[in-house]
Motif scaffolding. Structure first.
Motif, mmCIF file in Angstrom:
data_model
loop_
_atom_site.group_PDB
_atom_site.id
_atom_site.type_symbol
_atom_site.label_atom_id
_atom_site.label_comp_id
_atom_site.label_asym_id
_atom_site.label_seq_id
_atom_site.Cartn_x
_atom_site.Cartn_y
_atom_site.Cartn_z
ATOM 1 N N LYS A 60 15.717 -5.820 1.249
ATOM 2 C CA LYS A 60 16.674 -6.492 0.904
ATOM 3 C C LYS A 60 17.803 -6.660 1.779
ATOM 4 N N ARG A 66 9.997 -9.569 6.264
ATOM 5 C CA ARG A 66 8.499 -10.188 5.643
ATOM 6 C C ARG A 66 7.682 -11.112 6.665
ATOM 7 N N GLN A 271 11.747 -17.395 0.603
ATOM 8 C CA GLN A 271 12.927 -16.876 0.524
ATOM 9 C C GLN A 271 14.266 -17.387 0.350
ATOM 10 N N LYS A 406 13.422 -15.037 -8.712
ATOM 11 C CA LYS A 406 12.370 -13.879 -8.177
ATOM 12 C C LYS A 406 13.214 -12.580 -8.224
ATOM 13 N N ARG A 407 14.542 -12.625 -7.979
ATOM 14 C CA ARG A 407 15.020 -11.199 -7.948
ATOM 15 C C ARG A 407 15.172 -10.600 -9.565
ATOM 16 N N GLN A 409 12.708 -11.134 -11.559
ATOM 17 C CA GLN A 409 11.339 -10.607 -11.731
ATOM 18 C C GLN A 409 11.084 -9.269 -11.065
ATOM 19 N N GLN A 410 11.584 -9.207 -9.824
ATOM 20 C CA GLN A 410 11.369 -7.974 -9.030
ATOM 21 C C GLN A 410 12.280 -6.849 -9.707
ATOM 22 N N LYS A 411 13.335 -7.026 -10.220
ATOM 23 C CA LYS A 411 14.169 -6.180 -10.968
ATOM 24 C C LYS A 411 13.277 -5.482 -12.044
ATOM 25 N N GLU A 413 9.856 -5.493 -12.663
ATOM 26 C CA GLU A 413 8.824 -4.833 -12.096
ATOM 27 C C GLU A 413 9.286 -3.369 -11.939
ATOM 28 N N GLU A 414 10.534 -3.184 -11.319
ATOM 29 C CA GLU A 414 10.887 -1.984 -10.965
ATOM 30 C C GLU A 414 11.262 -1.142 -12.037
#
Length: 594
Positions: A60, A66, A271, A406-407, A409-411, A413-414
């Motif tokens: 982050k 990456r 990104q 994307k962020r 969706q990432q959140k 998942e966490e």
């Protein structure tokens, strides 16, 4: 051949040689110690170098993490750190196996040599003592023999003297006889000491000293052998870690070969892709018609920013939309257009002017919701209008749409992982409580009440956050192929639903009224739906395509690419028979037309 036979008379040479050999061992130990200090200093500098350039940052905080080139550089730093560890291991093994071992062995040799030299010195002193006794008896014998000779001569002279009395003659003879007897005793004593000395001298030169010299010879040979082993260990210690050092060097080589320039450029796109459409052409403002015409986009549904986006703010981030513009359906003109001057004969008609058809089209433009460039993308992205925005940092509203999705969706998942962890803990506590209730001797069930209550609160909190981020994800115009997380979809295994691209919005109970306007134009844009392929792809794996909006494929099947991946992991393809649908981008190898 041995030292006792060949060097029986070279005691000083043997003593000097053995001392020199021990000093050589000390010199070699000192050399190895200095070598280990160099290795340790080298290893320390390598570790500091790796630590200096290997700054621990999360993905982050550091977007470049990456990139394969960045990861390869980190791999090189890790390999260098391991390489430094092997240099430290070389120094440690040399100290343990060479320095310490040789130093201990050297002390033993010194003590052993000292013992042998003391034995030789003792034998030498014993021989010297016997020789002194011999010399003393010899001198006494010599002295007494001379006294006996003088006494005999005096007795003979007295006997021949006519004036000497008989008593004087008798006395002189008795004195000569006594001296002769004493001389004979001294002679016998001298002979005895001589015999003793000869015997000890023979023992000294033929037995004692040869044995000692041979022992010193054996000591020196063992010293040389041990020193030779130290020489070999000096090399073997480094050879022992060479395979690991080779692996470190191979790891550095592999890190170089793992760099993928194509993948890095794709990561930059992923990104930083905003998801906005390119601005359309600016409409011609015909001031000669006398109507203050509002500008609009010829590319329907393509929002535009202010003029200073391409002018004054070229050096800044190219943001086509602000948040307020995304959530507003206002059709205000994005450009500041001055009013046309009034003609001499008065103001023109406020409705038609000189071009009624143009005015009517303009009025339709003002009342109809702007249309996006392709109706197919309508199912993949949309923005919610007239809705208040939550906290910027919490809902990632400061990011472009694509990155925001994307962020979020990432959140999700966490949070899902945390929720699953809490659910597992709750289940475990429940089982433990049942065990305590059945077997009170194992524990008190009431002692688990606090943990169970805390876990339940955590689950409720995480479910609330899950619903909140799910709402934000839907507000952000989540694409149909994105993962949809629902709090009620969690079961004991922590599973969640994955919807297909076209089914992502199927759960919306209240359709957007403005969508009816687009439906009227579906027939007009049927040819656009069948756009020409932009490339082809080959399936690497089987995909069932069971969800709505997806299409199945078999491994090795070749499909036409109709629409590229928008950064969400799905690509739209078409079969030869005309069937279209979405497939996972990671399941195919794509080749675009040049």
């Amino acid at each position: 051949m041995d030292w006792g036979t060949e060097l029986w008379d070279q005691y000083d040479i043997i003593e000097k040689h053995t001392q020199s050999g021990l000093e050589l061992v000390e010199k070699y130990v000192k050399f190895v110690k200095e070598r280990t200090e160099i290795e340790q200093s080298y290893a320390k500098q390598l570790r500091n170098l790796s630590k200096k350039y290997n700054q621990k940052r999360s993905s982050k905080d550091e977007p470049d993490c990456r990139l394969s080139s960045y990861q390869s550089f980190l791999d090189i730093l890790n390999e260098m750190n391991d390489y430094a560890g092997q240099r430290e291991l070389i120094a440690e093994n040399m100290i343990m196996n060479i320095c310490i071992d040789l130093t201990k062995y050297l002390q033993e040799l010194k003590q052993e040599r000292k013992t042998y030299l003391l034995e030789a010195k003792k034998a030498q002193q014993c021989l010297e003592s016997t020789y002194k006794q011999l010399d003393s008896s010899k001198k006494r014998f010599e002295r007494e023999w001379r006294e006996a000779e003088r006494a005999a001569q005096y007795a003979e002279k007295t006997d021949q003297d006519i004036n000497a009395t008989k008593a004087d003659v008798e006395k002189a003879k008795q004195q000569a006889h006594m001296r002769a007897r004493v001389a004979e005793e001294c002679k016998n004593d001298y002979a005895s000491h001589l015999q003793k000395y000869n015997k000890e001298q023979s023992q000294f030169y033929f037995n004692d000293m040869p044995v000692i010299f041979n022992k010193l010879q054996n000591l020196d040979e063992r010293r040389i052998q041990k020193l030779a082993q130290g020489y070999i260990l000096f090399s073997d210690t480094e050879k022992h870690v060479m395979p690991i050092i080779s692996k470190c060097l191979e790891g550095i080589t592999k890190a170089g070969t793992n760099v993928n320039e194509k993948n890095d450029t794709m990561v930059v796109i992923e990104q930083n892709k905003s998801g906005f459409e390119r601005p359309g052409d600016v409409e011609f403002e015909d001031y000669s018609q006398g109507i203050n015409r509002a500008s609009s986009d010829s590319s329907l549904g393509t929002p535009k920013g202010h003029m200073d986006i391409l002018g004054k703010n070229k050096s800044k981030n190219f943001w086509l939309f602000k948040r307020s513009k995304l959530s507003s359906t206002s059709t205000h003109t994005p450009f500041s257009t001055p009013l046309a001057p009034l003609p001499p004969n008065g103001a023109p008609s406020p409705k038609f002017g000189r071009d009624p058809l143009s005015y009517c089209l303009k009025e339709i433009n003002k009342t109809v919701k702007p249309r996006i460039s392709s109706f197919r993308t309508l199912r993949r992205s949309k923005f919610t209008s007239e809705r208040s925005m939550p906290t910027v940092m919490e809902d990632f509203g400061h990011l472009p749409p694509e990155q925001r999705r994307k962020r979020l969706q990432q959140k999700l998942e966490e949070i899902s992982k945390e929720l699953q962890k809490e659910a597992d803990q709750s289940e475990a506590l429940g089982k433990m409580k049942d065990v305590y209730e059945k077997n009170p001797q194992m524990g008190d069930p009431a002692s688990l009440a606090t943990q169970i209550s805390q876990t339940s609160q955590n689950i409720e909190r995480l479910r609330g956050e899950l619903n909140k981020y799910e709402t934000w994800l839907s507000e952000a115009g989540v694409r149909g192929d994105a993962l949809r997380y629902r709090a009620h979809s969690f079961n004991n295994n922590g599973a969640h639903e994955v919807l297909s691209p076209d089914a992502a919005h199927s759960d919306e109970s209240t359709p957007d009224p403005s969508q009816a306007i687009y439906a009227e134009f579906d027939d007009d844009f049927e040819d656009e739906e069948r756009a020409a392929p932009i490339g082809k792809c080959t399936a690497m794996y089987n995909f069932p395509g069971a969800s709505e909006g997806t299409i199945s494929m078999e491994e090795g099947e070749v499909l036409a690419v109709v629409e590229e991946d928008k950064g969400d992991g799905w690509t739209r393809v078409r079969r030869h028979n005309g069937d279209e649908g979405y497939i996972p981008t990671s399941y195919v190898t794509i080749t675009l037309n040049k």
